[in-house]
Design a protein around this motif. Sequence first.
Motif, PDB file in Angstrom:
ATOM      1  N   ARG A   2      34.817  49.465  -1.989  1.00 16.86           N
ATOM      2  CA  ARG A   2      34.722  50.693  -2.612  1.00 16.86           C
ATOM      3  C   ARG A   2      35.946  50.573  -3.991  1.00 16.86           C
ATOM      4  O   ARG A   2      35.487  51.391  -4.725  1.00 16.86           O
ATOM      5  N   LEU A   4      38.573  48.197  -6.540  1.00 19.99           N
ATOM      6  CA  LEU A   4      38.704  47.103  -6.974  1.00 19.99           C
ATOM      7  C   LEU A   4      40.148  47.147  -7.820  1.00 19.99           C
ATOM      8  O   LEU A   4      40.040  47.902  -8.692  1.00 19.99           O
ATOM      9  N   HIS A  45      31.731  39.184  -5.673  1.00 19.12           N
ATOM     10  CA  HIS A  45      30.651  40.135  -5.707  1.00 19.12           C
ATOM     11  C   HIS A  45      29.696  39.570  -4.632  1.00 19.12           C
ATOM     12  O   HIS A  45      28.922  40.475  -3.924  1.00 19.12           O
ATOM     13  N   ARG A  48      31.294  40.496  -1.394  1.00 26.44           N
ATOM     14  CA  ARG A  48      31.470  42.037  -1.335  1.00 26.44           C
ATOM     15  C   ARG A  48      30.943  42.838  -2.367  1.00 26.44           C
ATOM     16  O   ARG A  48      31.319  43.212  -3.390  1.00 26.44           O
ATOM     17  N   PRO A  49      29.496  42.725  -2.100  1.00 23.12           N
ATOM     18  CA  PRO A  49      28.743  43.739  -3.109  1.00 23.12           C
ATOM     19  C   PRO A  49      29.331  45.105  -2.828  1.00 23.12           C
ATOM     20  O   PRO A  49      29.937  45.479  -2.016  1.00 23.12           O
ATOM     21  N   GLY A  50      28.593  46.098  -3.598  1.00 21.19           N
ATOM     22  CA  GLY A  50      28.696  47.687  -3.162  1.00 21.19           C
ATOM     23  C   GLY A  50      28.808  47.988  -4.630  1.00 21.19           C
ATOM     24  O   GLY A  50      28.752  47.738  -5.813  1.00 21.19           O
ATOM     25  N   THR A  51      29.174  49.382  -4.331  1.00 17.08           N
ATOM     26  CA  THR A  51      29.293  50.240  -5.599  1.00 17.08           C
ATOM     27  C   THR A  51      30.804  50.848  -5.679  1.00 17.08           C
ATOM     28  O   THR A  51      31.417  51.389  -4.723  1.00 17.08           O
ATOM     29  N   LEU A  52      31.496  50.775  -6.634  1.00 18.23           N
ATOM     30  CA  LEU A  52      33.142  50.898  -6.743  1.00 18.23           C
ATOM     31  C   LEU A  52      32.994  52.528  -6.865  1.00 18.23           C
ATOM     32  O   LEU A  52      32.436  53.044  -8.060  1.00 18.23           O
ATOM     33  N   LEU A  55      38.029  51.519  -9.977  1.00 18.40           N
ATOM     34  CA  LEU A  55      38.285  50.360 -10.707  1.00 18.40           C
ATOM     35  C   LEU A  55      39.783  50.452 -11.319  1.00 18.40           C
ATOM     36  O   LEU A  55      39.859  51.425 -12.157  1.00 18.40           O
ATOM     37  N   LEU A  77      32.102  41.796 -14.731  1.00 17.61           N
ATOM     38  CA  LEU A  77      32.154  42.711 -13.285  1.00 17.61           C
ATOM     39  C   LEU A  77      30.849  43.092 -12.957  1.00 17.61           C
ATOM     40  O   LEU A  77      30.260  43.975 -13.530  1.00 17.61           O
ATOM     41  N   TRP A  79      29.664  44.792 -10.376  1.00 18.23           N
ATOM     42  CA  TRP A  79      29.684  45.894  -9.436  1.00 18.23           C
ATOM     43  C   TRP A  79      29.237  47.175 -10.483  1.00 18.23           C
ATOM     44  O   TRP A  79      29.618  47.236 -11.474  1.00 18.23           O
TER      45      TRP A  79
END
Length: 377
Positions: A2, A4, A45, A48-52, A55, A77, A79
């Motif tokens: 979540r 980065l 990515h 470790r995918p996902g929605t940030l 940042l 980027l 994400w």
Amino acid sequence: MRHLYLHVPFCPTICPYCDFHVVRRGPGLVERYLERLAAEAAALHAQRPGTLATLYLGGGTPSYLRDRELARLFAALPWALAPGAEVTLEANPGTLSPARLERLRTLGVNRLSLGVQSFQDPVLARLGRAHKARGALRAVEEALDAGFRVSVDLILGLPGQDVRADLETAAALGVGHVSAYTLQVEPGTPFALVGLEPDPDREAAAFALARTVLGRAGLARYEVSNFARPGEEARHNLAYWRMAEWGGLGPAASAHFYTHAGPGVAERRTNPPLPRWAAGEPPARETIGPLEHAKEGLMMGLRLREGVDLAALARRSGLADLERVLAPAIERLEAEGLLERTESQLRPSEAGLDRLHAALLPLWEALEAAYPPDGVS
């Protein structure tokens, strides 16, 4: 994942107190950096995918990159950003203009951390800063007018500095966040080589003044060195202090991931410096065991006025009797006025924030006595 962090190492000038991983631009250097960054981002990515939720572009001076370079950086980027995500970019006043601010807004930046350090020209000259007070005031005002959440960095307790004037200027500008530090003279920096030494008494007086001046202006001290209006706390930095997971991109960047397997609680990844990172060298990996995780959890959590949840720390570390082990030390520190306890929540008092090492050391000693590093009790 979540959160980065992305390290941009380039700076127009290198300050005499700086020991961060920074370099000046060179022929083809930014191009190689951006190419390597895109490859590293794609690889991370995939893992470790996902929605940030946050940042953070730090440096160095990320705002020193040119418009097309910043566009390439953000395009690299993969994400997605969560609704309302905090996107912070560190900037120096001299690198901003109304046109540049509009460009940053277009790229998705909504929070600026401005390296002002002081609003006094003699102090700025002594620090080796490229901007002057007028430029710092202009940059803050233009950033606020453009709709950014703005944090101002100040260095306190410097020789010849009118600390009250710097604090009152920052508060009067209406920024939502102030990071107030004392000067750290690190080995090998120009300041260290000329024998500059901080004055602890002057620094302590400066911090006491910061609490008063910023507090009266509505900026509460929520962390050892950070003050914010309600809702303006640095959400990305809170992720560090609360021991969340985060990824790191760029030279010398670090990451923190939970392993959920084996004897380790978490893994720390640290990228090499720019030349080796650009050549593709992978990050160093360090396993964080239960004892170290518990110690780090206390160190980071007690930086915050909200403190640390001991029950949650016990669950994460796997040290089921952590609260019992710490109880005698906590009682002594409560009696000394350094800590406050409410159920499983352990908080530093205002004095505890000022004397964090004194509050931490007995807790660490209790942990090390109960959970020796070699696992023998």
